[in-house]
Design a protein around this motif. Sequence first.
Motif, PDB file in Angstrom:
ATOM      1  N   ILE A 101      61.501  20.469  23.560  1.00 42.52           N
ATOM      2  CA  ILE A 101      62.540  19.585  23.016  1.00 42.52           C
ATOM      3  C   ILE A 101      63.142  20.157  21.738  1.00 42.52           C
ATOM      4  O   ILE A 101      64.359  20.222  21.570  1.00 42.52           O
ATOM      5  N   ALA A 102      62.273  20.593  20.801  1.00 42.24           N
ATOM      6  CA  ALA A 102      62.739  20.991  19.472  1.00 42.24           C
ATOM      7  C   ALA A 102      63.201  22.446  19.404  1.00 42.24           C
ATOM      8  O   ALA A 102      64.115  22.766  18.651  1.00 42.24           O
ATOM      9  N   LEU A 103      62.570  23.321  20.171  1.00 39.42           N
ATOM     10  CA  LEU A 103      62.887  24.741  20.088  1.00 39.42           C
ATOM     11  C   LEU A 103      63.638  25.259  21.305  1.00 39.42           C
ATOM     12  O   LEU A 103      64.051  26.421  21.331  1.00 39.42           O
ATOM     13  N   GLY A 104      63.762  24.405  22.317  1.00 37.85           N
ATOM     14  CA  GLY A 104      64.459  24.832  23.522  1.00 37.85           C
ATOM     15  C   GLY A 104      63.671  25.800  24.373  1.00 37.85           C
ATOM     16  O   GLY A 104      64.251  26.516  25.209  1.00 37.85           O
ATOM     17  N   GLU A 105      62.342  25.851  24.167  1.00 38.57           N
ATOM     18  CA  GLU A 105      61.521  26.726  24.993  1.00 38.57           C
ATOM     19  C   GLU A 105      61.486  26.211  26.428  1.00 38.57           C
ATOM     20  O   GLU A 105      61.312  25.017  26.673  1.00 38.57           O
ATOM     21  N   ARG A 106      61.624  27.132  27.362  1.00 37.76           N
ATOM     22  CA  ARG A 106      61.750  26.746  28.769  1.00 37.76           C
ATOM     23  C   ARG A 106      60.417  26.250  29.321  1.00 37.76           C
ATOM     24  O   ARG A 106      59.367  26.861  29.092  1.00 37.76           O
ATOM     25  N   LEU A 107      60.464  25.130  30.043  1.00 33.89           N
ATOM     26  CA  LEU A 107      59.275  24.600  30.712  1.00 33.89           C
ATOM     27  C   LEU A 107      59.142  25.302  32.062  1.00 33.89           C
ATOM     28  O   LEU A 107      59.726  24.894  33.053  1.00 33.89           O
TER      29      LEU A 107
END
Length: 205
Positions: A101-107
């Motif tokens: 959510i905060a860093l945009g790291e891909r799930l």
Amino acid sequence: LLAAIWGASFIFIRVAVEPLGPIFMMFIRVMLAASVLLGYAKLRGIPLQVKQHWRKFLVLGAFSSAIPFVLIGFAELTITGSMAAILNSTTPLFTTFVAAIALGERLTPYKIIGAIMGIVGVSLIVGDSPVQIDGAFVLAMLASLGAALCYAIGGVYAKRAFAGVSNMTLSTGQLLGATTVLMPFSVVSIPDHDIPAQAIIAVVM
């Protein structure tokens, strides 16, 4: 070794939390830790950039130490130290989603599968615990999970807000921030009874 040191802290908390109370105990804990790091930095001549980032350190100290420590202490008034440690191990699960959510790291599929497996594992352990699952237990369990969530938020915040800051500054600033946040609450939480020696030893440890 790291896991042993980290896990042992939950045992020491369990010993000290009842006679000292969660807020006052954790205030003493972070104050002692901050003092040790400040002394170490001074002896080694390590420069600290705490003043420049003091507002950020108040936020980091709140989410990475003050709030989760008090929640863990509150939880251990009801549940065992080992159960609190197990519940706190959900921190990486929360971090996965907070970072997305905060860093945009891909799930990625692997992250999602890992998170689900972790949640199922914790659920099985809690469900199979030899304790009476009542309102107090559920509240303590939620407090432990809330602490894990705070750790996740604090970790992601540190990554965003402290680029280029040394680890020594980060650790010391976080503990000083936590000490500052807890100080006003600890004043009204000072125990009005004698403190057993084992509780004092546990806090120091």
